[in-house]
Design a protein around this motif. Structure first.
Motif, PDB file in Angstrom:
ATOM      1  N   GLY A   1      62.511  42.990  35.787  1.00 55.85           N
ATOM      2  CA  GLY A   1      61.955  42.273  34.641  1.00 55.85           C
ATOM      3  C   GLY A   1      60.557  42.336  34.598  1.00 55.85           C
ATOM      4  O   GLY A   1      59.890  43.273  35.211  1.00 55.85           O
ATOM      5  N   ILE A   2      59.693  41.126  34.528  1.00 57.83           N
ATOM      6  CA  ILE A   2      58.280  41.156  34.539  1.00 57.83           C
ATOM      7  C   ILE A   2      57.824  40.812  35.832  1.00 57.83           C
ATOM      8  O   ILE A   2      58.291  39.625  36.263  1.00 57.83           O
ATOM      9  CB  ILE A   2      57.640  40.551  33.510  1.00 57.83           C
ATOM     10  CG1 ILE A   2      57.941  41.106  32.161  1.00 57.83           C
ATOM     11  CG2 ILE A   2      56.123  40.250  33.727  1.00 57.83           C
ATOM     12  CD1 ILE A   2      57.340  40.253  30.854  1.00 57.83           C
ATOM     13  N   ILE A   3      57.162  41.748  36.650  1.00 58.92           N
ATOM     14  CA  ILE A   3      56.495  41.202  37.872  1.00 58.92           C
ATOM     15  C   ILE A   3      55.093  40.680  37.764  1.00 58.92           C
ATOM     16  O   ILE A   3      54.330  41.483  37.220  1.00 58.92           O
ATOM     17  CB  ILE A   3      56.548  42.208  38.955  1.00 58.92           C
ATOM     18  CG1 ILE A   3      57.839  43.076  38.706  1.00 58.92           C
ATOM     19  CG2 ILE A   3      56.381  41.639  40.427  1.00 58.92           C
ATOM     20  CD1 ILE A   3      59.104  42.418  39.187  1.00 58.92           C
ATOM     21  N   ILE A   4      54.788  39.245  38.021  1.00 53.97           N
ATOM     22  CA  ILE A   4      53.484  38.844  37.988  1.00 53.97           C
ATOM     23  C   ILE A   4      52.988  38.626  39.239  1.00 53.97           C
ATOM     24  O   ILE A   4      53.472  37.417  40.041  1.00 53.97           O
ATOM     25  CB  ILE A   4      53.487  37.650  37.026  1.00 53.97           C
ATOM     26  CG1 ILE A   4      54.081  38.049  35.716  1.00 53.97           C
ATOM     27  CG2 ILE A   4      51.969  37.006  36.802  1.00 53.97           C
ATOM     28  CD1 ILE A   4      54.204  36.777  34.686  1.00 53.97           C
ATOM     29  N   GLY A   5      52.023  39.296  39.842  1.00 54.46           N
ATOM     30  CA  GLY A   5      51.444  39.169  41.181  1.00 54.46           C
ATOM     31  C   GLY A   5      50.878  37.955  41.263  1.00 54.46           C
ATOM     32  O   GLY A   5      50.370  37.255  40.326  1.00 54.46           O
ATOM     33  N   ALA A   6      50.772  37.340  42.579  1.00 56.01           N
ATOM     34  CA  ALA A   6      50.204  36.094  42.752  1.00 56.01           C
ATOM     35  C   ALA A   6      48.704  35.863  42.441  1.00 56.01           C
ATOM     36  O   ALA A   6      48.079  34.934  42.253  1.00 56.01           O
ATOM     37  CB  ALA A   6      50.206  35.688  44.132  1.00 56.01           C
ATOM     38  N   ALA A   7      47.952  37.157  42.209  1.00 53.95           N
ATOM     39  CA  ALA A   7      46.471  36.994  41.873  1.00 53.95           C
ATOM     40  C   ALA A   7      46.306  37.056  40.397  1.00 53.95           C
ATOM     41  O   ALA A   7      45.133  37.223  40.001  1.00 53.95           O
ATOM     42  CB  ALA A   7      45.716  38.141  42.691  1.00 53.95           C
TER      43      ALA A   7
END
Lengths: 155, 769, 278
Positions: free
Chosen positions: C68-74
């Motif tokens: 899917g779409i990976i959204i890093g925590a930063a």
């Protein structure tokens, strides 16, 4: 605690190397260490926008950034906007439209608006509202600020 | 007056370059020297006896230089009613009241030390509603009220919580109601609000080894700070210097004297050091003036053709814990209690009541927003009752040249009708628009009036120094908090002196060097300071003519002055430049004529009187400024969200000294009015201020502010400088009632209080169903 | 307002960050800092050490892959709100991200931070609920993944254990086929916290609804979903009424319990009308 960390950065185009106290905000560092007092403190919780500066070209509330984070970054404050005594066209537009009264929110407002114009050279009222709604002006120069931003954009 | 050169033109603000470049110096921007930082220990109860304060640990904390409590510093202070100490003595009267102050070598050390101070309270029953506080069995907040020093135009009731009871008895109220065909009676409520200037209160003090006190302050009035400190501390005035830098917004909260005196004993202990205190946002919100809440009851008698014959107004104000300044707001609302209308029979009782809420005090409008809310809402109801056009009812009863106010003062130079009609026309009054998507539209109008609330002897003065090259310095004691004083005053000086405005320098006040100005409050500076400056310019001009006459050996009456030179009317070649006149002051023979040119001017009102203690009749107004607001709203009846579609604001400035700045001021006041109308309310729970930050005290921002159509009306003020009168506060007054009237028009429900939050509007609609 | 005093360390690797967070008392991960700094000033948090993770490469991932779409925590909220593909494909997430604070705040505030702060009113939470987002957590005992709904455990409370931090947020495939909207009631309609926040996501064959600021955590409006998805309720108005079964709002300074009950129903109904075309 209260340790200091050596940081390297550029401020208004000049390279600097200083020590920053851990736990100190960028706002305090700018005002007390760099003596750039144009940047103002209004709420210290990121709600008023008076302390807005550009960090690597992006507007941030300097009250919510740590001074040590400046390491390796480029800082632009209101003092760096005019070059050799010549005003930025946005500053001139603020004067032409009398887009402030007390002037306390003005440095933060101009920095936030400057950044808007970088992203969007021709913003309309609604885009200006959205971009600047985190900058409070209690004197209520909102209409004049919108006009100044648009005027500056059209030049 | 058509030959004016500078007055009436738009010139850039004097402070513009400094303010857009970040160079403008506010007090916290100044490097001052060896510093000590002060922090306050604040009360954690709203009403209580201080049983014990233990400062031992705080005193021993590293970096701490001094700890001060009320016991060490019981001096009292106050503007009209001396009811305050700098630090609580024996008891606290509001939550957050300072009980001790610490000074240390860093802000951090001071803050840590504050945490180490132990305070024990014996809590007392509190008063949180003035309607309770006015009752005979209410807990007494100021036991010593009877012994407080007070200006004798206020009427406290010792042994109660009533700090002032102001009365108006005009005409015959019984007869007025007898003449009426209908009588309406309603209750109204206006909650506390906060000014929230983006710059909080700040002050720094320094005691020099030779016994001179220097104060840097965000104060709107350095002269009043000096005067009150001199009295409180028993220091002669020449030993106190007060400097107000640029102020980051005032709106009344920085009027009077507030925090400056807090630090003096510490400064005296450390001569040469600068002791500074900076209020954080929460301290600023709960520890400085708030707008007093108002509970009111208004009874209007009117004939079937819409003529108001009688008005009975009872106002119960929440004065908060200290009412040193608030007593005068209660008085001002009393003597203006018919609003912009000429009503022959009036009975008003305006009570200032102590409570254990935050301190009440001056806010833009000085009681007029609160008091005229009731008037403008009730007029709407009168119109509705008679099925008449509310604009017509306003025009029918509105003040005209020669009308009398509630205090019986005759008003001159009035064109209220024009103000009303301008905004009505602009918003398309009388034309009903229908909303889209189930939304409802309505239109509303409200009028307004305000005179400066100032003592009848509130004075002003100015000095103009002409430099050797013909440029000038204007020195005044007014402060620049954004209103544009520096620019407007320079323009007046420029006009009178014929010297271009860019050749005039003007700075913010410093009581050691700038002459007396009572206060920069009450929308009075353009008038009072402007008059002083005009007189100083005329004085300087007289000296220019006198020197020129001597120099040119031409009688004064045969000379003309064009701003650059003085010349003989008979032979224009006989001339002397302003430079020659200002500099040499000597004849070609070398004989001196006169020293440097220094013009002086002063002003004190001559048209004001005291008011009769029983009837309130007399002349309290220096001038009366009228205006009106018109709005069109669209409401989502499901959510209660009010959208402002049109906002028109008119104000009778007499003469706009600088039309651009007058317009900005008009917009600013209108926006503050809009913000209070829709969003602002300080919320208390048993004296604890709940929303003391911008997260929960919301003010209008870009998204909330529509385009404003503004109208500067110019009905010249006979005695104002170039016909001008002040307009700083006025635009705010009509906005809340105009919006409420519009919402009421759209929804058919009444609003007796504001802000009109979505929830309140939804609730009103729900209750109607 | 509290004066701040703590240590600061800027980490170069994720394992180093996890190590410090696990071993040291009162160590907090620091990325955007917009909630943390405010919380520290107000005395809500008293960290002894801030562990700056914002430049860790693992936390700066922002990509689409099979999962899917990976959204890093930063990744900041502005990065998300301005991302063309998110605006186009998952507008509900762009809307939720855009609803947090003002532009300047969103330059620092992160999606991960918005959920780690665990405010019941978090504007991104309700959209993430409807998207069935997964929270990837790194910790001393290895990595784990949690559905967002299990991540929120109470006001200000999350499922994070000592030493753990959010590494990324995954918007799993398939992406919703239909329309999604996030709408919010607030006091000013400008920069403000939600009095009520409602996310309605039409997936094509079914609808998912989540609501914020009306319970101790954001919650799914399961009663409404059930009526529509299982019982074939066609009336948005009727379906929206059922949301009252799913929530337990309180009265606070931003709104009363009663108004919240009312507004959540209105916004759910409107959300359904906008997304379902009924």
């Amino acid at each position: 605690m209260s340790d200091k960390i050596k940081i390297k950065f550029t401020v208004n185009g000049d390279s600097e190397e200083r020590e920053a106290v851990v736990g100190e905000t960028l706002l305090k560092f700018i005002r007390d260490e760099l003596n750039l007092t144009g940047t103002k403190s209004g709420c210290e919780i990121g709600e008023c926008g008076a302390c807005t500066v550009l960090l690597d070209g992006k507007p941030v509330n300097s009250c919510l950034v740590l001074a040590v984070e400046l390491d390796g970054k480029e800082l632009l404050t209101i003092e760096g906007l005019s070059k050799n005594g010549e005003l930025d066209r946005l500053q001139q537009a603020f004067i032409d439209h009398a887009a402030f009264q007390c002037g306390y929110c003005t440095p933060g407002m101009i920095m936030a608006a400057r950044s808007l114009l970088e992203r969007n050279p021709n913003p309309n009222d609604s885009e200006i509202n959205k971009a600047l709604s985190g900058n409070l002006c209690r004197c209520g120069a909102y209409q004049e600020i919108r006009d100044a931003v648009k005027d500056s954009a059209s030049k | 007056m058509s030959d004016l050169k500078t007055v009436g033109t738009t010139v850039p603000r004097k402070d513009a370059m400094e303010k857009v470049t970040g160079a403008a110096e506010f007090i916290e921007d100044r490097y001052m020297g060896p510093m000590l930082y002060a922090k306050m220990k604040k009360s954690t109860v709203a009403h209580g006896k201080i049983v014990r304060i233990d400062t031992d640990k705080a005193e021993k904390h590293p970096g701490v230089k001094a700890v001060l409590t009320g016991k060490d510093y019981p001096n009292m202070i106050g503007l009209y009613l001396i009811d305050r100490t700098f630090l609580a003595v024996d008891k606290v009267r509001f939550w957050g009241e300072p009980v001790a102050v610490v000074a240390a070598t860093s802000e951090k050390a001071a803050a840590e030390a504050v945490e180490l101070i132990e305070v024990e309270y014996e809590e007392l029953p509190g008063v949180f509603d003035p309607r309770e506080g006015i009752k005979p069995d209410a807990p007494i907040i100021h036991e010593n009220l009877g012994n407080y020093e007070i200006v004798p135009i206020f009427y406290p009731k010792p042994g109660t919580n009533i700090a002032n009871h102001f009365k108006i008895r005009k005409g015959d109220i019984e007869e007025g109601f007898d003449q009426a065909d209908h009588v309406l009676e309603k209750e109204y409520y206006v909650p506390q609000m906060q000014h929230v200037p983006i710059e909080t209160h700040k002050a720094a003090v320094q005691w020099s080894p030779d016994g001179k006190l220097t104060v840097w302050s965000t104060a709107q009035s350095p002269n009043v700070v000096r005067q009150l400190l001199a009295k409180s501390l028993d220091i002669p005035m020449h030993k106190i210097r007060v400097i107000s830098s640029y102020i980051g917004g005032g709106f009344g909260c920085k009027a009077g004297a507030s925090i400056e005196g807090l630090l003096v004993p510490i400064a005296q202990k450390y001569p040469g050091h600068i002791i500074r205190i900076v209020f954080d946002r929460e301290e600023d919100m709960q520890g400085t003036f708030t707008r007093q809440a108002l509970f009111s009851k208004l009874r209007t008698g009117f004939t079937k053709d819409g003529r108001i014959t009688a008005l009975q107004y009872e106002m119960i104000w929440d004065g908060g814990a200290y009412t040193e300044y608030g007593v005068n707001i209660v008085r001002a609302a009393g003597y203006s209690s018919t609003g912009a209308y000429d009503i022959p029979n009036v009975k008003t009782d305006s009570y200032c009541v102590y409570t254990n809420n935050s301190i009440g005090g001056p806010v833009r409008g000085f009681g007029m927003c609160e008091m005229q809310w009731g008037i403008e809402r009730q007029i709407e109801e009168v119109a509705k009752h008679l099925n008449m056009d509310p604009l017509e009812v306003r025009l029918k009863n509105g003040m005209k040249r020669g009308s009398t106010t509630a205090s019986g003062q005759v008003v001159h130079d009035v064109d209220y009708e024009k103000c009303l009609k301008l905004v009505a026309d602009k918003i398309g009054w009388g034309k009903q628009e229908s909303g889209k998507d189930g939304k409802l539209r309505g239109k509303g109008i409200a009028g307004l009036v305000k005179c400066p609330a100032q003592p009848s002897n509130a004075a002003s003065s100015a000095i103009i120094r002409i430099n050797e090259d013909g440029t000038a310095h204007v020195m005044v004691g007014a402060t620049e908090m954004g209103q544009g004083m520096l620019t407007a005053i320079s323009q007046i000086a420029s006009e009178a002196l014929h010297i271009p405005v860019d050749k005039i320098d003007i700075k913010v006040p410093d009581t050691d060097f700038t002459p007396y100005e009572w206060q920069s409050v009450g929308s009075r500076i353009t008038y009072t300071c402007g008059t002083s400056v005009k007189r100083a310019a005329e004085d300087a001009l007289g000296q220019i003519y006198c020197i020129a006459a001597n120099l040119l050996e031409v009688p004064q009456e045969d000379l003309s002055y064009d701003g650059k030179k003085v010349y003989s009317n008979k032979d224009p070649n006989i001339k002397a430049t302003i430079r020659e006149i200002a500099d040499s002051c000597k004849k070609c023979t070398g004989e001196g004529i006169a020293g440097p040119i220094i013009g002086r001017g002063s002003f004190v009102p001559t048209n004001m009187t005291n008011l009769d203690p029983e009837t309130g009749q007399g002349n309290p107004g220096l001038f009366y400024c009228f205006g009106a607001t018109g709005v069109e709203v669209e409401i989502d009846p499901e959510t209660g969200v009010v959208e402002i579609l049109q906002l028109a604001s008119s104000i009778d400035a007499g003469k706009a000294i600088n039309p651009q700045l007058a317009t900005v001021q008009l917009h600013g006041g209108t926006i503050m009015g809009l913000s209070t109308a829709l969003y602002e309310e300080v919320r208390f729970d048993k004296g604890i201020m709940l929303n003391r930050n911008f997260t929960d005290y919301k003010i209008a921002t870009f998204d909330n502010v529509p385009h404003i159509d503004s109208f500067i009306v110019e009905t010249p003020e006979t005695n104002g400088p170039y016909g001008a009168r002040g307009i700083g506060e006025q635009p705010m007054i009509g906005v809340a009632p105009a919006i409420a009237n519009a919402v009421s028009d759209a929804l058919g429900v009444e609003f007796n209080s504001f802000p009109l939050t979505p929830e309140k509007v939804w609730r009103a609609l729900k209750d109607k169903k | 307002m509290k004066m701040l005093s703590y240590d600061y360390v800027k980490c170069t690797g994720l394992s180093e960050a996890v190590d410090i967070l696990a071993k040291e008392e009162q160590a907090y991960p620091y990325a955007g800092g917009t909630d943390l700094m405010v919380g520290m000033r107000g005395g809500k948090f008293a960290p002894k050490k801030l562990v700056d993770v914002k430049d860790l490469p693992e936390l700066n991932v922002f990509e689409e892959n099979d999962q899917g779409i990976i959204i890093g925590a930063a990744i900041t909220l502005n990065q998300i709100a301005c991302d063309d593909s998110i605006v186009k494909n998952i507008p509900i997430l762009a809307e939720g991200s855009h609803s947090v604070g003002g532009y300047t705040i969103r330059n620092r505030a992160t999606l991960a931070g918005n959920i780690c702060n665990a405010s019941p009113a978090a504007d991104t939470a309700a959209p993430l609920y409807t998207l069935e987002a997964l929270i990837n957590i790194a910790g001393p005992d290895g990595n784990r993944s949690l559905p967002v709904e299990e991540f929120f455990t109470g006001p200000g409370q999350t499922a994070l254990k000592k030493g753990e931090l959010v590494q990324s947020i995954v918007i799993p495939r398939p992406f919703p086929a239909g329309k999604g909207v996030y709408s919010k009631a607030s006091r000013t309609g400008s920069v403000d916290l939600a009095t009520v926040g409602v996310a309605v996501q039409n997936w094509g064959e079914h609808v998912k609804i989540a609501v914020g600021a009306v319970a101790a955590t954001p919650v799914r409006a399961l009663s409404v979903e059930k009526a529509i998805n299982e019982k074939g309720e066609k009336s948005s108005a009727e379906a929206a009424k059922l949301v009252h079964n799913d929530i337990a709002p309180i009265t606070d300074i931003r709104g009363s319990r009663e108004y919240r009950y009312h507004m959540v129903e209105v916004l759910v109904r409107r959300g359904l009308e906008q997304t379902m075309g009924v």
